[in-house]
Design a protein around this motif. Sequence first.
Motif, mmCIF file in Angstrom:
data_model
loop_
_atom_site.group_PDB
_atom_site.id
_atom_site.type_symbol
_atom_site.label_atom_id
_atom_site.label_comp_id
_atom_site.label_asym_id
_atom_site.label_seq_id
_atom_site.Cartn_x
_atom_site.Cartn_y
_atom_site.Cartn_z
ATOM 1 N N GLY A 70 24.665 54.445 117.383
ATOM 2 C CA GLY A 70 25.522 53.293 117.536
ATOM 3 C C GLY A 70 26.939 55.138 117.674
ATOM 4 N N SER A 98 31.375 48.205 110.688
ATOM 5 C CA SER A 98 30.453 47.033 110.562
ATOM 6 C C SER A 98 30.039 46.029 112.062
ATOM 7 N N THR A 99 31.210 46.513 113.174
ATOM 8 C CA THR A 99 30.694 44.982 114.243
ATOM 9 C C THR A 99 29.261 46.018 114.772
HETATM 10 P P1 ADP Z 1 28.094 49.508 112.234
HETATM 11 O O1 ADP Z 1 26.978 50.369 111.697
HETATM 12 O O2 ADP Z 1 29.231 50.302 111.266
HETATM 13 O O3 ADP Z 1 27.834 48.651 112.896
HETATM 14 P P2 ADP Z 1 28.255 51.403 115.432
HETATM 15 O O4 ADP Z 1 28.219 52.094 115.169
HETATM 16 O O5 ADP Z 1 25.793 50.081 115.013
HETATM 17 O O6 ADP Z 1 28.295 50.703 113.139
HETATM 18 O O7 ADP Z 1 28.784 49.977 115.422
HETATM 19 C C1 ADP Z 1 30.150 49.706 115.141
HETATM 20 C C2 ADP Z 1 30.866 49.394 116.618
HETATM 21 O O8 ADP Z 1 31.443 50.675 117.429
HETATM 22 C C3 ADP Z 1 30.497 48.722 117.915
HETATM 23 O O9 ADP Z 1 31.522 47.465 118.227
HETATM 24 C C4 ADP Z 1 29.858 49.140 118.754
HETATM 25 O O10 ADP Z 1 29.380 49.170 120.370
HETATM 26 C C5 ADP Z 1 31.318 50.538 119.142
HETATM 27 N N1 ADP Z 1 30.566 51.719 119.491
HETATM 28 C C6 ADP Z 1 29.495 52.216 119.369
HETATM 29 N N2 ADP Z 1 29.189 53.657 119.876
HETATM 30 C C7 ADP Z 1 30.847 54.186 119.865
HETATM 31 C C8 ADP Z 1 31.108 54.288 120.815
HETATM 32 N N3 ADP Z 1 31.018 55.987 121.195
HETATM 33 N N4 ADP Z 1 32.572 55.132 120.728
HETATM 34 C C9 ADP Z 1 33.377 54.002 120.313
HETATM 35 N N5 ADP Z 1 32.617 52.191 119.775
HETATM 36 C C10 ADP Z 1 31.486 52.604 119.668
#
Ligand code: ADP
Length: 167
Positions: free
Chosen positions: A31, A121-122
């Motif tokens: 992510g 966390s989403t």
């Molecule tokens: P967590 O482990 O806290 O859930 P994640 O990184 O898996 O964190 O996801 C958190 C949010 O960030 C999700 O809604 C995901 O779609 C979003 N996300 C993923 N990559 C990016 C990015 N490069 N920029 C912004 N948001 C992102």
Amino acid sequence: MEITLVLGDITEQEVDAVVNAANSSLMGGGGVDGAIHRRGGPEILDECRRLRASRYGKGLPTGQAVATTAGRLPARWVIHTVGPVHSRSQDRSELLASCYRESLRVADSLGARSVAFPAISTGIYGWPMDDAARIALETVRQAETSVPDVRFVLFDDRAYAAFASLL
Ligand code: ADP
């Protein structure tokens, strides 16, 4: 404080600090975390390793935040925070709110004037988007901080719509 919503990639934001939805190991992941380390380069991980060796031997606790360099990102700093894994049997909202508050506290200590947050966390941690958006916006609005410019960087239309309907 001005709160702005952006549809896009947090690694591209021209702000003083970007917040990383890290895990407690601080050693990278998927992510947002993966994107920040890939684009920011190895300097960020080097500093994370030093933090693990000094202050956070057992990892960064959930709800806390710590800053490193942003390496090659346009930002100056990455503020790493560890969101809670969503649970149906236990209310972990206070830990999620703490991520936003603690990140802003670290931003204040750095003198950052602009901070970009992802929807913590989403993703992998499974928090329902609407509820996460409510906690994020309420917490940031109520935070005692001198950061004047806060951006939420939402990665897709669904996340953007959830935040926009509340703002
Ligand atoms: P967590 O482990 O806290 O859930 P994640 O990184 O898996 O964190 O996801 C958190 C949010 O960030 C999700 O809604 C995901 O779609 C979003 N996300 C993923 N990559 C990016 C990015 N490069 N920029 C912004 N948001 C992102």
